[in-house]
Design an enzyme around this catalytic site. Structure first.
Site, PDB file in Angstrom:
ATOM      1  CG  ASP A   1      57.579  34.988  45.489  1.00  0.00           C
ATOM      2  OD1 ASP A   1      57.313  34.795  46.673  1.00  0.00           O
ATOM      3  OD2 ASP A   1      58.751  34.988  45.035  1.00  0.00           O
TER       4      ASP A   1
ATOM      5  CG  ASP B   1      52.747  36.260  39.014  1.00  0.00           C
ATOM      6  OD1 ASP B   1      53.985  36.138  38.941  1.00  0.00           O
ATOM      7  OD2 ASP B   1      52.190  36.918  39.900  1.00  0.00           O
TER       8      ASP B   1
ATOM      9  CG  ASP C   1      57.702  35.529  39.008  1.00  0.00           C
ATOM     10  OD1 ASP C   1      58.646  36.114  39.574  1.00  0.00           O
ATOM     11  OD2 ASP C   1      56.546  35.522  39.441  1.00  0.00           O
TER      12      ASP C   1
END
Length: 242
Positions: free
Chosen positions: A26, A187, A24
């Site tokens: 961001d 995240d 990922d």
């Protein structure tokens, strides 16, 4: 590409027999909330609405720009289902964010070191984010990460985005690697859900954007406090039940 002295680093045992790692962006590789928050604030200001704090915006990130704008409008008391207002707000957000997508955005510690080591170990690295595709390459170039990635997929690149497994399965297919040999590193619960649905091993980080929820609640295969823990046996990593 500058190479550090990491040639003899070993990889975490969870990466044994793996060939592809999807990251990922961001909240995993970069902390982009400061710039996203400014764009949201300016968007609501354009509409004559009250402005949120950076901390409030942090909890809205993760499902792509359109959903971020919807959440901002809802927070400001506007009906997010009103298509004309949503479109106007989205266009304003894209304009403001596109004007300065990396002014305050920073890399998380250990990102370059980890990507270099994984790349040197022959791993295929791909980027799968819900951020609009137009912003990916400029950010990768700005942080000098672009040479590590074989491909990148944005939230508007395909018909579906995370938590749908399509972007992950598409990346595995394009790289001709079985999902069982792939890993998703992210995240948020959306990364974990997409990874599980695609048949990837899932690794999660606790420091990003997960709508205020502990990432352990999503039951990834492994939680690491830093990406650098992927480069060696990680005694402080926490395994969670699938």
């Amino acid at each position: 590409m500058k190479v550090h002295s990491i040639r003899h680093s070993t990889l975490h045992s969870v990466l044994q027999d793996k060939r592809l790692i999807a990251f990922d962006l961001d909240g995993t590789l970069i902390d982009s909330v400061p710039d996203l928050a400014i764009a949201v604030m300016r968007t609501l200001r354009d509409l004559g609405l009250r402005e949120p704090s950076e901390d409030e915006v942090r909890n809205w990130v993760g499902n792509g720009a359109s959903v971020l704008v919807q959440r901002a409008l809802a927070w400001a008391g506007e009906e997010a289902t009103e298509s004309a207002l949503q479109e106007r707000a989205y266009e304003a957000f894209i304009k403001h964010y596109g004007a300065a997508p990396n002014a305050l955005t920073t890399l998380y510690p250990g990102v370059i070191q980890t990507l270099q080591a994984l790349h040197q170990h022959g791993m295929t690295l791909v980027l799968i984010t819900n951020k609009p595709e137009r912003f990916i390459e400029p950010l990768l170039n700005h942080f000098k990460l672009i040479d590590y990635f074989t491909l990148w997929i944005g939230g508007d690149s395909l018909a579906e985005k995370k938590p749908h497994p399509l972007p992950l399965l598409s990346a595995a297919d394009k790289c001709q690697i079985s999902p069982s040999e792939c890993v998703m590193v992210g995240d948020s619960r959306h990364d974990v859900a997409a990874g599980k649905a695609a048949g990837f091993t899932t690794i999660a980080l606790p420091y990003g954007y997960n709508h205020g929820e502990p990432i352990e609640h999503s039951h990834p295969d492994l939680v690491v406090s830093s990406l650098t823990e992927l480069l060696m046996t990680a005694p402080h990593a926490t395994r969670t039940a699938s």
